[in-house]
Design an enzyme around this catalytic site. Structure first.
Site, PDB file in Angstrom:
ATOM      1  N   PRO A  38      31.033  40.585  52.763  1.00  0.00           N
ATOM      2  CA  PRO A  38      31.723  39.407  52.249  1.00  0.00           C
ATOM      3  C   PRO A  38      33.058  39.112  52.946  1.00  0.00           C
ATOM      4  O   PRO A  38      33.647  40.004  53.571  1.00  0.00           O
ATOM      5  CB  PRO A  38      31.993  39.769  50.786  1.00  0.00           C
ATOM      6  CG  PRO A  38      31.051  40.869  50.457  1.00  0.00           C
ATOM      7  CD  PRO A  38      30.883  41.612  51.723  1.00  0.00           C
ATOM      8  N   GLY A  93      56.432  36.545  49.834  1.00  0.00           N
ATOM      9  CA  GLY A  93      57.406  37.460  49.260  1.00  0.00           C
ATOM     10  C   GLY A  93      56.937  38.890  49.093  1.00  0.00           C
ATOM     11  O   GLY A  93      57.754  39.772  48.856  1.00  0.00           O
TER      12      GLY A  93
END
Lengths: 62, 62, 62, 62, 62, 62
Positions: free
Chosen positions: E2, E11
């Site tokens: 996948p 951040g």
């Protein structure tokens, strides 16, 4: 890598999709220098009722 | 351009989708100054078994 | 939910983006019946050298 | 937020998808410090005829 | 495959991103049966001025 | 339409991107029968610290 997603309306034949994956991969290898076995192509199909331009869906056009 | 994708659960009516494309296009034209005929809207529908919040799928909620 | 992604060229002002998020959210709430606090908007900006139509990038147009 | 999209081939069972949403959410919470109730997971399934590697679709492999 | 995309606010530290890729991959392998070397993770970071909930951007919150 | 997104690592030159848009557009026109002026290509670049295979980011490889 690279990863290429082709979003288009439903209705192309299986042969067209096969050729699409092949030729797009060739184009990416030729221009980016990526190794062919690293190139991944996803096809995503849309329905005319899920696609609109200028505020109007394709399925609503007369 | 702009290109807008609206991802939502299955179940809206065709009329709702038609209005959605129309109104979202208007909102984008009004706020970005884009020309209306350049605005493209895609609708993507999700199934409840393919969508989870806080680790739990909608289809698993009691 | 719904989740809306707006992909557009760089260059809109902060005020335009603020209004865009506000108005698109209103349009989605009005037409889909979604609860306002469930509507999420993402803005994605593109550079002219990363966007092409008809085989030609915007940055290459004379 | 965060928003996680898992794109994979069709064919996993409902139990596998349920566990996938649960465990991926746990992994994201543990590593990013996000609050669990803010983590959203989308599953997108692909068909073998819409996925190609090295220029060849999975559905074309002998 | 996948292919996992994690979209989150800017951040996080480099260490957090490293751990995120590692742990999400483990979660996907464990639950889907995919081979570990086939699992691909993309991180996409968002700016607070490009993300809105309920019609209001994070950057506009007081 | 079609809309093609090419996701790849940073570092290709401007000339490579120009050729990429051109050649991928040609490949799509040739195989799908789409009109050339309807084909749209987006390039998305990734940083090595935001891309992982088998649980390990490219930026962490020795």
């Amino acid at each position: 890598m690279p990863y290429i997603t082709v979003k288009m309306l439903e209705g192309r034949t299986d042969e067209q999709k096969k050729a699409l994956v092949e030729k797009v991969t060739d184009a990416v290898v030729e221009t980016t220098g990526a190794s062919q076995d690293k190139v991944v192509v996803f096809i995503e199909e849309m329905n005319k009722s899920h696609y609109g331009v200028a505020g109007k869906r394709l399925s609503d056009e007369g």
